[in-house]
Design a protein around this motif. Structure first.
Motif, PDB file in Angstrom:
ATOM      1  N   HIS A  41      61.031  21.141   9.348  1.00 61.04           N
ATOM      2  CA  HIS A  41      59.609  22.083   8.966  1.00 61.04           C
ATOM      3  C   HIS A  41      58.953  21.655   7.872  1.00 61.04           C
ATOM      4  CE1 HIS A  41      58.300  25.947   8.222  1.00 61.04           C
ATOM      5  NE2 HIS A  41      58.063  25.182   7.178  1.00 61.04           N
ATOM      6  N   ILE A  42      58.743  20.897   7.000  1.00 57.74           N
ATOM      7  CA  ILE A  42      58.128  20.421   5.964  1.00 57.74           C
ATOM      8  C   ILE A  42      57.436  19.748   6.587  1.00 57.74           C
ATOM      9  CG2 ILE A  42      58.052  18.838   3.583  1.00 57.74           C
ATOM     10  CD1 ILE A  42      60.359  19.755   2.769  1.00 57.74           C
ATOM     11  N   LYS A  43      58.246  18.834   7.100  1.00 62.47           N
ATOM     12  CA  LYS A  43      57.523  17.667   8.286  1.00 62.47           C
ATOM     13  C   LYS A  43      56.854  17.981   9.864  1.00 62.47           C
ATOM     14  CE  LYS A  43      61.372  14.897   9.908  1.00 62.47           C
ATOM     15  NZ  LYS A  43      62.510  13.917   9.600  1.00 62.47           N
ATOM     16  N   ASP A  44      57.103  18.711  10.385  1.00 61.14           N
ATOM     17  CA  ASP A  44      56.314  19.765  11.435  1.00 61.14           C
ATOM     18  C   ASP A  44      55.179  20.483  10.478  1.00 61.14           C
ATOM     19  OD1 ASP A  44      58.448  18.404  13.419  1.00 61.14           O
ATOM     20  OD2 ASP A  44      59.390  21.239  13.551  1.00 61.14           O
ATOM     21  N   GLU A  45      55.041  20.742  10.007  1.00 62.70           N
ATOM     22  CA  GLU A  45      54.317  21.465   8.749  1.00 62.70           C
ATOM     23  C   GLU A  45      53.649  20.947   8.548  1.00 62.70           C
ATOM     24  OE1 GLU A  45      53.610  24.553   9.751  1.00 62.70           O
ATOM     25  OE2 GLU A  45      54.640  24.509  11.419  1.00 62.70           O
ATOM     26  N   ARG A  46      53.687  19.350   8.005  1.00 64.85           N
ATOM     27  CA  ARG A  46      53.065  18.263   7.261  1.00 64.85           C
ATOM     28  C   ARG A  46      52.651  18.872   6.157  1.00 64.85           C
ATOM     29  NH1 ARG A  46      51.159  14.519  10.574  1.00 64.85           N
ATOM     30  NH2 ARG A  46      51.437  14.697  12.982  1.00 64.85           N
ATOM     31  N   MET A  47      53.566  19.370   5.611  1.00 67.48           N
ATOM     32  CA  MET A  47      53.408  19.757   3.983  1.00 67.48           C
ATOM     33  C   MET A  47      53.654  18.730   3.219  1.00 67.48           C
ATOM     34  SD  MET A  47      56.017  22.701   4.104  1.00 67.48           S
ATOM     35  CE  MET A  47      56.115  24.083   2.744  1.00 67.48           C
ATOM     36  N   ALA A  48      52.316  19.113   1.499  1.00 67.15           N
ATOM     37  CA  ALA A  48      51.954  17.436   0.694  1.00 67.15           C
ATOM     38  C   ALA A  48      53.291  17.757  -0.138  1.00 67.15           C
ATOM     39  CB  ALA A  48      50.514  17.894   0.954  1.00 67.15           C
ATOM     40  N   PRO A  49      53.132  17.334  -1.024  1.00 70.73           N
ATOM     41  CA  PRO A  49      53.875  17.513  -2.507  1.00 70.73           C
ATOM     42  C   PRO A  49      53.123  18.363  -2.720  1.00 70.73           C
ATOM     43  CG  PRO A  49      53.886  15.223  -2.021  1.00 70.73           C
ATOM     44  CD  PRO A  49      52.767  15.554  -0.883  1.00 70.73           C
ATOM     45  N   GLY A  50      53.997  19.757  -3.575  1.00 65.94           N
ATOM     46  CA  GLY A  50      53.947  20.396  -4.259  1.00 65.94           C
ATOM     47  C   GLY A  50      53.923  21.970  -3.620  1.00 65.94           C
ATOM     48  N   ALA A  51      53.272  22.022  -1.907  1.00 70.98           N
ATOM     49  CA  ALA A  51      54.005  22.641  -1.507  1.00 70.98           C
ATOM     50  C   ALA A  51      54.742  23.692  -1.117  1.00 70.98           C
ATOM     51  CB  ALA A  51      53.146  23.012   0.447  1.00 70.98           C
ATOM     52  N   GLU A  52      54.361  25.646  -1.598  1.00 70.04           N
ATOM     53  CA  GLU A  52      55.942  26.357  -1.546  1.00 70.04           C
ATOM     54  C   GLU A  52      56.833  26.146   0.378  1.00 70.04           C
ATOM     55  OE1 GLU A  52      54.380  30.188  -2.543  1.00 70.04           O
ATOM     56  OE2 GLU A  52      54.231  29.136  -4.705  1.00 70.04           O
ATOM     57  N   ILE A  53      57.323  26.229   0.497  1.00 70.61           N
ATOM     58  CA  ILE A  53      58.463  26.261   1.216  1.00 70.61           C
ATOM     59  C   ILE A  53      58.553  27.619   1.448  1.00 70.61           C
ATOM     60  CG2 ILE A  53      59.662  23.613   1.115  1.00 70.61           C
ATOM     61  CD1 ILE A  53      61.694  24.784   0.725  1.00 70.61           C
ATOM     62  N   PRO A  54      59.809  28.108   2.231  1.00 73.70           N
ATOM     63  CA  PRO A  54      59.516  29.296   2.544  1.00 73.70           C
ATOM     64  C   PRO A  54      60.662  29.947   1.320  1.00 73.70           C
ATOM     65  CG  PRO A  54      59.833  28.871   4.809  1.00 73.70           C
ATOM     66  CD  PRO A  54      59.469  27.465   3.576  1.00 73.70           C
ATOM     67  N   SER A  55      60.553  31.354   1.742  1.00 70.28           N
ATOM     68  CA  SER A  55      61.314  31.667   0.081  1.00 70.28           C
ATOM     69  C   SER A  55      63.040  31.924   1.488  1.00 70.28           C
ATOM     70  CB  SER A  55      61.486  32.977   0.196  1.00 70.28           C
ATOM     71  OG  SER A  55      61.449  34.361   1.719  1.00 70.28           O
ATOM     72  N   GLU A  56      63.860  31.696   0.644  1.00 67.45           N
ATOM     73  CA  GLU A  56      65.333  32.274   0.721  1.00 67.45           C
ATOM     74  C   GLU A  56      65.347  33.160   1.458  1.00 67.45           C
ATOM     75  OE1 GLU A  56      67.906  33.188  -2.679  1.00 67.45           O
ATOM     76  OE2 GLU A  56      67.621  30.738  -3.365  1.00 67.45           O
ATOM     77  N   ALA A  57      64.440  34.089   1.813  1.00 61.57           N
ATOM     78  CA  ALA A  57      64.368  35.387   2.627  1.00 61.57           C
ATOM     79  C   ALA A  57      64.414  34.935   4.028  1.00 61.57           C
ATOM     80  CB  ALA A  57      64.933  36.459   2.858  1.00 61.57           C
ATOM     81  N   GLU A  58      63.250  34.236   4.420  1.00 65.30           N
ATOM     82  CA  GLU A  58      62.581  33.958   5.217  1.00 65.30           C
ATOM     83  C   GLU A  58      63.065  32.591   5.764  1.00 65.30           C
ATOM     84  OE1 GLU A  58      57.914  34.310   4.530  1.00 65.30           O
ATOM     85  OE2 GLU A  58      58.663  32.512   3.413  1.00 65.30           O
ATOM     86  N   LEU A  59      63.716  31.987   4.877  1.00 59.57           N
ATOM     87  CA  LEU A  59      64.854  30.838   5.489  1.00 59.57           C
ATOM     88  C   LEU A  59      66.076  31.096   6.416  1.00 59.57           C
ATOM     89  CD1 LEU A  59      64.553  28.047   2.358  1.00 59.57           C
ATOM     90  CD2 LEU A  59      63.733  27.784   5.309  1.00 59.57           C
ATOM     91  N   CYS A  60      66.818  32.481   5.851  1.00 60.70           N
ATOM     92  CA  CYS A  60      67.721  33.128   6.510  1.00 60.70           C
ATOM     93  C   CYS A  60      67.578  33.334   7.444  1.00 60.70           C
ATOM     94  CB  CYS A  60      68.087  34.318   5.787  1.00 60.70           C
ATOM     95  SG  CYS A  60      68.869  33.781   3.853  1.00 60.70           S
ATOM     96  N   GLU A  61      66.214  33.994   7.747  1.00 61.29           N
ATOM     97  CA  GLU A  61      65.729  34.235   9.623  1.00 61.29           C
ATOM     98  C   GLU A  61      66.168  32.998  10.128  1.00 61.29           C
ATOM     99  OE1 GLU A  61      62.020  37.300  11.267  1.00 61.29           O
ATOM    100  OE2 GLU A  61      62.438  37.520   8.932  1.00 61.29           O
ATOM    101  N   MET A  62      64.915  32.526   9.317  1.00 62.77           N
ATOM    102  CA  MET A  62      64.709  30.892  10.345  1.00 62.77           C
ATOM    103  C   MET A  62      66.167  30.345  11.031  1.00 62.77           C
ATOM    104  SD  MET A  62      61.124  29.680   7.724  1.00 62.77           S
ATOM    105  CE  MET A  62      60.823  28.473   9.254  1.00 62.77           C
ATOM    106  N   ALA A  63      66.733  30.206  10.230  1.00 60.55           N
ATOM    107  CA  ALA A  63      68.611  29.740  10.183  1.00 60.55           C
ATOM    108  C   ALA A  63      69.071  30.498  10.678  1.00 60.55           C
ATOM    109  CB  ALA A  63      68.715  29.221   9.017  1.00 60.55           C
ATOM    110  N   GLY A  64      69.169  31.520  10.974  1.00 56.09           N
ATOM    111  CA  GLY A  64      69.958  32.527  10.998  1.00 56.09           C
ATOM    112  C   GLY A  64      72.123  31.853  10.439  1.00 56.09           C
TER     113      GLY A  64
END
Length: 238
Positions: A24-47
């Motif tokens: 996800h970090i690579k696909d979204e080209r997230m730079a150092p310091g960028a926030e990743i999705p919350s735990e709740a969002e990650l739970c939903e994304m990963a099931g």
């Protein structure tokens, strides 16, 4: 057994989720310091459940991929040479690598760094190398201070390459070597050996100031030979 069975991912679920977070970090080209999705969002994304997400985040934080702070979302981490230094220290402690092996690799890297520094250095960096040489000459009788300044000298060369990977690799290598040599053995390298090492520092700084890549590499080669000889003298004195 059906061919498809061989494709089953048998790794723990938290490792599989950690890999998906990296993707996800690579696909979204997230730079150092960028926030990743919350735990709740990650739970939903990963099931998966929250404990699995927390284990995945802990694994990624342990590897320096993300940074976790209390009360804040996890953030994308920066390259951290301390993680490489820890690997080198562990390798030395478990005898998987040795100081001479590290020096072999470091020599090739620092020769290249000296060449690039001579081509790319700024006036400020050239002046800093000269200043460090002056300070080292005044610290010949203070081995701890001399080693500290020597460390700064080589990191300044790495910075002058205008390539952050040199700093990322050279810093942990040098730090590991320094930490592995006892104060007593360092003290045995004082005197003539340190004077010869300092002559090499002067030659390196001059070549970089004059933007002479070949001279910079030649001076760095002499520096490594002199430093290895000093370590040999210290070992014989033990």
């Amino acid at each position: 057994m059906p061919n498809g069975m061989s494709d089953i991912d048998r790794r723990p679920m938290y490792l599989q989720v950690a890999e998906r977070i990296i993707d996800h970090i690579k696909d979204e080209r997230m730079a150092p310091g960028a926030e990743i999705p919350s735990e709740a969002e990650l739970c939903e994304m990963a099931g998966v459940s929250r404990p699995v997400i927390r284990s995945a985040l802990g694994y990624l934080a342990g590897g320096g991929i993300i940074k976790i702070s209390n009360g804040r979302r996890a953030r994308v981490g920066e390259l951290d040479p301390d993680f490489l230094a820890s690997s080198f220290s562990y390798g030395l402690a478990t005898e998987q690598i040795t100081i001479p092996k590290i020096l072999e690799v470091r020599q090739d890297i620092e020769l290249s760094a000296a060449r690039l520094a001579a081509e790319r250095r700024t006036d400020e960096q050239a002046a800093r190398l000269e200043e460090l040489c002056e300070e080292m000459e005044q610290s010949i009788c203070d081995v701890d201070r001399f080693v500290e300044l020597d460390f700064a000298f080589h990191l300044t060369i790495a910075e002058a390459t205008d390539n952050s990977l040199y700093d990322y690799v050279i810093r942990p290598m040098r730090q590991t070597i320094i930490e592995s040599i006892s104060e007593g053995r360092l003290s045995q390298s004082a005197g003539d050996d340190l004077l010869r090492i300092q002559d090499c520092h002067r030659a390196i700084a001059q070549a970089i100031r004059e933007k002479d890549p070949d001279a910079a590499m030649a001076a760095m080669t002499r520096h490594f030979k002199t430093a290895l000889a000093a370590m040999g003298h210290a070992a014989q004195a033990d």
